[in-house]
Write a protein that holds these residues in place. Sequence first.
Motif, PDB file in Angstrom:
ATOM      1  N   GLY A   9     -25.334   4.586  -1.267  1.00 53.45           N
ATOM      2  CA  GLY A   9     -25.381   3.292  -1.915  1.00 53.45           C
ATOM      3  C   GLY A   9     -25.371   3.420  -3.422  1.00 53.45           C
ATOM      4  O   GLY A   9     -25.387   4.534  -3.974  1.00 53.45           O
ATOM      5  N   PRO A  10     -25.368   2.295  -4.117  1.00 52.60           N
ATOM      6  CA  PRO A  10     -25.252   2.283  -5.587  1.00 52.60           C
ATOM      7  C   PRO A  10     -26.598   2.528  -6.277  1.00 52.60           C
ATOM      8  O   PRO A  10     -27.036   1.763  -7.131  1.00 52.60           O
ATOM      9  N   VAL A  11     -27.269   3.601  -5.866  1.00 47.47           N
ATOM     10  CA  VAL A  11     -28.607   3.922  -6.375  1.00 47.47           C
ATOM     11  C   VAL A  11     -28.651   5.406  -6.754  1.00 47.47           C
ATOM     12  O   VAL A  11     -28.107   6.251  -6.047  1.00 47.47           O
ATOM     13  N   THR A  12     -29.300   5.704  -7.881  1.00 51.80           N
ATOM     14  CA  THR A  12     -29.576   7.081  -8.281  1.00 51.80           C
ATOM     15  C   THR A  12     -31.079   7.293  -8.195  1.00 51.80           C
ATOM     16  O   THR A  12     -31.847   6.572  -8.833  1.00 51.80           O
ATOM     17  N   LEU A  13     -31.503   8.260  -7.392  1.00 52.54           N
ATOM     18  CA  LEU A  13     -32.918   8.555  -7.228  1.00 52.54           C
ATOM     19  C   LEU A  13     -33.288   9.766  -8.083  1.00 52.54           C
ATOM     20  O   LEU A  13     -32.673  10.830  -7.956  1.00 52.54           O
ATOM     21  N   VAL A  14     -34.256   9.590  -8.945  1.00 49.72           N
ATOM     22  CA  VAL A  14     -34.703  10.674  -9.822  1.00 49.72           C
ATOM     23  C   VAL A  14     -35.870  11.385  -9.156  1.00 49.72           C
ATOM     24  O   VAL A  14     -36.899  10.778  -8.868  1.00 49.72           O
ATOM     25  N   LEU A  15     -35.670  12.679  -8.892  1.00 55.54           N
ATOM     26  CA  LEU A  15     -36.649  13.491  -8.169  1.00 55.54           C
ATOM     27  C   LEU A  15     -36.901  14.780  -8.932  1.00 55.54           C
ATOM     28  O   LEU A  15     -36.152  15.130  -9.857  1.00 55.54           O
ATOM     29  N   GLU A  16     -37.934  15.500  -8.522  1.00 53.87           N
ATOM     30  CA  GLU A  16     -38.178  16.809  -9.120  1.00 53.87           C
ATOM     31  C   GLU A  16     -37.121  17.777  -8.623  1.00 53.87           C
ATOM     32  O   GLU A  16     -36.808  17.809  -7.436  1.00 53.87           O
ATOM     33  N   ARG A  17     -36.570  18.550  -9.516  1.00 54.60           N
ATOM     34  CA  ARG A  17     -35.495  19.474  -9.154  1.00 54.60           C
ATOM     35  C   ARG A  17     -36.066  20.718  -8.493  1.00 54.60           C
ATOM     36  O   ARG A  17     -37.199  21.121  -8.739  1.00 54.60           O
ATOM     37  N   SER A  18     -35.253  21.355  -7.652  1.00 56.28           N
ATOM     38  CA  SER A  18     -35.670  22.609  -7.021  1.00 56.28           C
ATOM     39  C   SER A  18     -35.141  23.791  -7.828  1.00 56.28           C
ATOM     40  O   SER A  18     -34.283  23.640  -8.699  1.00 56.28           O
ATOM     41  N   ALA A  19     -35.634  24.971  -7.516  1.00 56.36           N
ATOM     42  CA  ALA A  19     -35.280  26.167  -8.284  1.00 56.36           C
ATOM     43  C   ALA A  19     -33.820  26.562  -8.109  1.00 56.36           C
ATOM     44  O   ALA A  19     -33.248  27.239  -8.967  1.00 56.36           O
ATOM     45  N   ILE A  20     -33.203  26.127  -7.015  1.00 55.70           N
ATOM     46  CA  ILE A  20     -31.823  26.546  -6.745  1.00 55.70           C
ATOM     47  C   ILE A  20     -30.811  25.828  -7.636  1.00 55.70           C
ATOM     48  O   ILE A  20     -29.697  26.307  -7.854  1.00 55.70           O
ATOM     49  N   LEU A  21     -31.175  24.678  -8.193  1.00 55.99           N
ATOM     50  CA  LEU A  21     -30.249  23.924  -9.041  1.00 55.99           C
ATOM     51  C   LEU A  21     -30.057  24.653 -10.364  1.00 55.99           C
ATOM     52  O   LEU A  21     -31.005  25.188 -10.944  1.00 55.99           O
ATOM     53  N   ASN A  22     -28.835  24.669 -10.835  1.00 56.99           N
ATOM     54  CA  ASN A  22     -28.460  25.328 -12.087  1.00 56.99           C
ATOM     55  C   ASN A  22     -29.453  25.005 -13.212  1.00 56.99           C
ATOM     56  O   ASN A  22     -29.613  23.861 -13.606  1.00 56.99           O
ATOM     57  N   LYS A  23     -30.101  26.030 -13.732  1.00 52.11           N
ATOM     58  CA  LYS A  23     -31.116  25.831 -14.775  1.00 52.11           C
ATOM     59  C   LYS A  23     -30.517  25.336 -16.086  1.00 52.11           C
ATOM     60  O   LYS A  23     -31.226  24.802 -16.948  1.00 52.11           O
ATOM     61  N   GLU A  24     -29.210  25.518 -16.266  1.00 47.89           N
ATOM     62  CA  GLU A  24     -28.554  25.055 -17.490  1.00 47.89           C
ATOM     63  C   GLU A  24     -28.067  23.612 -17.374  1.00 47.89           C
ATOM     64  O   GLU A  24     -27.525  23.062 -18.331  1.00 47.89           O
ATOM     65  N   LEU A  25     -28.268  23.002 -16.226  1.00 46.92           N
ATOM     66  CA  LEU A  25     -28.006  21.579 -16.062  1.00 46.92           C
ATOM     67  C   LEU A  25     -29.290  20.831 -16.402  1.00 46.92           C
ATOM     68  O   LEU A  25     -30.299  20.985 -15.720  1.00 46.92           O
ATOM     69  N   ASN A  26     -29.269  20.047 -17.464  1.00 45.64           N
ATOM     70  CA  ASN A  26     -30.461  19.324 -17.924  1.00 45.64           C
ATOM     71  C   ASN A  26     -31.662  20.261 -18.092  1.00 45.64           C
ATOM     72  O   ASN A  26     -32.722  20.043 -17.489  1.00 45.64           O
ATOM     73  N   PRO A  27     -31.541  21.303 -18.910  1.00 40.44           N
ATOM     74  CA  PRO A  27     -32.629  22.288 -19.026  1.00 40.44           C
ATOM     75  C   PRO A  27     -33.889  21.734 -19.671  1.00 40.44           C
ATOM     76  O   PRO A  27     -34.940  22.374 -19.623  1.00 40.44           O
ATOM     77  N   PHE A  28     -33.793  20.548 -20.256  1.00 43.43           N
ATOM     78  CA  PHE A  28     -34.903  19.939 -20.986  1.00 43.43           C
ATOM     79  C   PHE A  28     -35.832  19.119 -20.084  1.00 43.43           C
ATOM     80  O   PHE A  28     -36.799  18.532 -20.552  1.00 43.43           O
ATOM     81  N   THR A  29     -35.544  19.045 -18.776  1.00 42.72           N
ATOM     82  CA  THR A  29     -36.373  18.235 -17.888  1.00 42.72           C
ATOM     83  C   THR A  29     -36.511  18.899 -16.522  1.00 42.72           C
ATOM     84  O   THR A  29     -35.612  19.631 -16.079  1.00 42.72           O
TER      85      THR A  29
END
Length: 266
Positions: A140-160
């Motif tokens: 659906g047309p919703v973006t859910l903001v959640l805590e990221r896991s360790a597997i996600l690229n650390k250089e993607l949004n490294p400030f949060t």
Amino acid sequence: MSCFRELAVRIIKYRAAHSSREVCRVGSEMCKRLKTKVLHLAAATGDGPFVPQEARTDVADILSCTVKALQDGHVVAVPTDTIYGLACLAQNSGAVREIYDIKGRNEQKPLAICVGEIHDIYKYCKVKVKEELLRDLLPGPVTLVLERSAILNKELNPFTSLVGVRIPDCAFMRRLCQMCAEPLALTSANVSAQNSTVAVHEFQDLWPQLAVVVDGGPIGDQSRLGSTVVDLSAHGKYRVIRAGCAFSSTVDVLEGKYGLTSEELG
């Protein structure tokens, strides 16, 4: 006189060589631009622009071409259920930087990720709400903001430590994510601070920097509001970051069905 003739010949040769280099430079720029593939995706509702049969491309071919461009590290433009977006592989740091360059985007502004299925969210995020809640809002047309896991690229949004995740209600996008087998970094297809786009011609100035432009025709109600962005990273609470196009229905689900309380932006 011979000296003058020799000087004239040198001038003519210089001008010819300079002109040749200029033609080569212009030709090279044109070749770069011609690398962009604009692929016409037939609108499921038939509301899209008329495209001659010979110019149409099979959906499977469009998916294959787009996946290859993404896996080669390029940025592509794609239709979603709200507006047009720019996408690249979220795990590819070079491609992520390219999206920022193309948009002229502030590097302190985060990019969302897009996945194909609910179970993918658990791989890249730490979920603190019931799975039924996820399924009530996504796709659906919703973006859910959640805590990221360790597997996600650390250089993607490294400030949060958080990341926004989307599953658009768009069969093409869901299948694209499934075929890539990893998340896409996703943002609106426009230069930063300019209006979001609901048709591919509206961001035509960006085409030369994109490997593929998937034309799915005009999108939705053309409200340009984008998805509703909600932070669900805290237990029992939600925080609306952007009202977007599904604000009321999203709040109804969060409060009415799951009893979450609103946390004001501070």
